[in-house]
Design a protein around this motif. Sequence first.
Motif, PDB file in Angstrom:
ATOM      1  N   ILE A   1       0.838  -1.203   0.000  1.00  8.55           N
ATOM      2  CA  ILE A   1       0.000   0.000   0.000  1.00  8.55           C
ATOM      3  C   ILE A   1       0.868   1.247   0.000  1.00  8.55           C
ATOM      4  O   ILE A   1       0.609   2.213  -0.736  1.00  8.55           O
ATOM      5  N   ILE A   2       1.926   1.244   0.795  1.00  9.81           N
ATOM      6  CA  ILE A   2       2.838   2.394   0.857  1.00  9.81           C
ATOM      7  C   ILE A   2       3.449   2.657  -0.513  1.00  9.81           C
ATOM      8  O   ILE A   2       3.515   3.812  -0.968  1.00  9.81           O
ATOM      9  N   ALA A   3       3.869   1.602  -1.195  1.00 12.12           N
ATOM     10  CA  ALA A   3       4.530   1.743  -2.498  1.00 12.12           C
ATOM     11  C   ALA A   3       3.583   2.328  -3.539  1.00 12.12           C
ATOM     12  O   ALA A   3       3.974   3.169  -4.360  1.00 12.12           O
ATOM     13  N   ILE A   4       2.315   1.909  -3.510  1.00 15.73           N
ATOM     14  CA  ILE A   4       1.345   2.398  -4.491  1.00 15.73           C
ATOM     15  C   ILE A   4       0.891   3.814  -4.143  1.00 15.73           C
ATOM     16  O   ILE A   4       0.650   4.646  -5.022  1.00 15.73           O
ATOM     17  N   ALA A   5       0.790   4.116  -2.845  1.00 14.27           N
ATOM     18  CA  ALA A   5       0.278   5.421  -2.408  1.00 14.27           C
ATOM     19  C   ALA A   5       1.303   6.539  -2.568  1.00 14.27           C
ATOM     20  O   ALA A   5       0.934   7.692  -2.842  1.00 14.27           O
ATOM     21  N   GLN A   6       2.573   6.225  -2.436  1.00 14.08           N
ATOM     22  CA  GLN A   6       3.615   7.257  -2.408  1.00 14.08           C
ATOM     23  C   GLN A   6       3.640   8.147  -3.645  1.00 14.08           C
ATOM     24  O   GLN A   6       3.730   9.378  -3.521  1.00 14.08           O
ATOM     25  N   PRO A   7       3.550   7.610  -4.864  1.00 20.37           N
ATOM     26  CA  PRO A   7       3.576   8.487  -6.052  1.00 20.37           C
ATOM     27  C   PRO A   7       2.417   9.490  -6.099  1.00 20.37           C
ATOM     28  O   PRO A   7       2.514  10.509  -6.787  1.00 20.37           O
ATOM     29  N   PHE A   8       1.343   9.199  -5.374  1.00 23.38           N
ATOM     30  CA  PHE A   8       0.183  10.108  -5.352  1.00 23.38           C
ATOM     31  C   PHE A   8       0.244  11.081  -4.175  1.00 23.38           C
ATOM     32  O   PHE A   8      -0.712  11.831  -3.927  1.00 23.38           O
ATOM     33  N   GLY A   9       1.345  11.065  -3.447  1.00 28.10           N
ATOM     34  CA  GLY A   9       1.483  11.969  -2.314  1.00 28.10           C
ATOM     35  C   GLY A   9       0.652  11.578  -1.113  1.00 28.10           C
ATOM     36  O   GLY A   9       0.310  12.429  -0.288  1.00 28.10           O
ATOM     37  N   ILE A  10       0.335  10.307  -1.012  1.00 27.94           N
ATOM     38  CA  ILE A  10      -0.468   9.809   0.107  1.00 27.94           C
ATOM     39  C   ILE A  10       0.447   9.049   1.059  1.00 27.94           C
ATOM     40  O   ILE A  10       1.116   8.093   0.659  1.00 27.94           O
ATOM     41  N   ALA A  11       0.467   9.484   2.306  1.00 23.05           N
ATOM     42  CA  ALA A  11       1.328   8.850   3.308  1.00 23.05           C
ATOM     43  C   ALA A  11       0.547   7.812   4.108  1.00 23.05           C
ATOM     44  O   ALA A  11      -0.652   7.962   4.345  1.00 23.05           O
ATOM     45  N   VAL A  12       1.228   6.759   4.500  1.00 24.06           N
ATOM     46  CA  VAL A  12       0.658   5.770   5.422  1.00 24.06           C
ATOM     47  C   VAL A  12       1.359   5.957   6.766  1.00 24.06           C
ATOM     48  O   VAL A  12       2.524   5.619   6.921  1.00 24.06           O
ATOM     49  N   HIS A  13       0.652   6.537   7.719  1.00 27.34           N
ATOM     50  CA  HIS A  13       1.279   6.888   8.991  1.00 27.34           C
ATOM     51  C   HIS A  13       1.540   5.671   9.869  1.00 27.34           C
ATOM     52  O   HIS A  13       2.528   5.630  10.601  1.00 27.34           O
ATOM     53  N   ASP A  14       0.641   4.703   9.820  1.00 24.04           N
ATOM     54  CA  ASP A  14       0.815   3.533  10.692  1.00 24.04           C
ATOM     55  C   ASP A  14      -0.158   2.447  10.266  1.00 24.04           C
ATOM     56  O   ASP A  14      -1.106   2.694   9.508  1.00 24.04           O
TER      57      ASP A  14
ATOM     58  N   SER B   1       1.809  -1.768  16.752  1.00 25.73           N
ATOM     59  CA  SER B   1       1.949  -0.688  15.784  1.00 25.73           C
ATOM     60  C   SER B   1       3.137  -1.034  14.893  1.00 25.73           C
ATOM     61  O   SER B   1       4.254  -1.203  15.383  1.00 25.73           O
ATOM     62  N   LEU B   2       2.880  -1.157  13.578  1.00 29.81           N
ATOM     63  CA  LEU B   2       3.990  -1.482  12.676  1.00 29.81           C
ATOM     64  C   LEU B   2       5.039  -0.379  12.670  1.00 29.81           C
ATOM     65  O   LEU B   2       6.230  -0.659  12.562  1.00 29.81           O
ATOM     66  N   LYS B   3       4.589   0.862  12.826  1.00 29.06           N
ATOM     67  CA  LYS B   3       5.545   1.957  12.913  1.00 29.06           C
ATOM     68  C   LYS B   3       6.359   1.855  14.204  1.00 29.06           C
ATOM     69  O   LYS B   3       7.562   2.019  14.201  1.00 29.06           O
ATOM     70  N   GLY B   4       5.671   1.567  15.308  1.00 28.32           N
ATOM     71  CA  GLY B   4       6.367   1.441  16.576  1.00 28.32           C
ATOM     72  C   GLY B   4       7.359   0.303  16.579  1.00 28.32           C
ATOM     73  O   GLY B   4       8.400   0.373  17.249  1.00 28.32           O
TER      74      GLY B   4
END
Length: 241
Positions: free
Chosen positions: A210-223, A234-237
């Motif tokens: 999801i992060i890879a597909i969202a990044q070119p559109f300027g969409i961040a995945v926070h967690d 938490s995957l980020k944690g």
Amino acid sequence: MTDPAAPKAKAGAGLREEAPHFHGHRQRLRERFLEAGDAALADYELLELVLFRAIARRDVKPLAKALIARFGSYSEAVAARPERLREIEGLGEAAICEIKLIEAAARRLARGALQKRPALSSFMDVLDYCRTAMAYAEREEFRILFLDKRNALIADEVQGVGTVDHTPVYPREVVRRALELGSTALILAHNHPSGDPTPSTADVRMTLDIIAIAQPFGIAVHDHLIVGRNGHSSLKGLKLI
């Protein structure tokens, strides 16, 4: 001559004798709840309070205890699907409606804490909401919190409901929906009905997709939060994203 007042007195005494024993119990339980709060009540007693409104002329303590015996706790009983609640003998549709109303109210209260507030600065509110919404669900649910550029909540949507251990997630559909809503950031969340919130390899891989597909559109995945009866991850944690 017979005293006219005698039959009335006798009838009145009979009514007092026939008053159900649980009426006093109901009042005492309500008073204890109002004076000392929910911490003073056992799980089955909280369920009794819920059932009072739907079942007016029956002792509901055995029914409340049956619910705890079947599902394990107050939270799990309230989160149980209606079809499973119907398996409990003596639990009618009105009582099931009251139970599910409690679940809906809890979700609304938790979600209200997120409205028009920066999600990143209220992590515990986000976590509390996700736990309230999904931790005790019997099937996996994949939920997305869509945020605006100020990290305020735009929408909260369940993108998929699966089995006890799998929910199909399509990364391109996630990003497509974010674009439709004008969202610039996402918080992903799903539950593990097993109770163990440890992320699986598939959970991490799907998040990275999801992060890879969202990044070119300027969409961040926070967690990506994973919740269960026994806690959360938490995957980020965990530094997995």
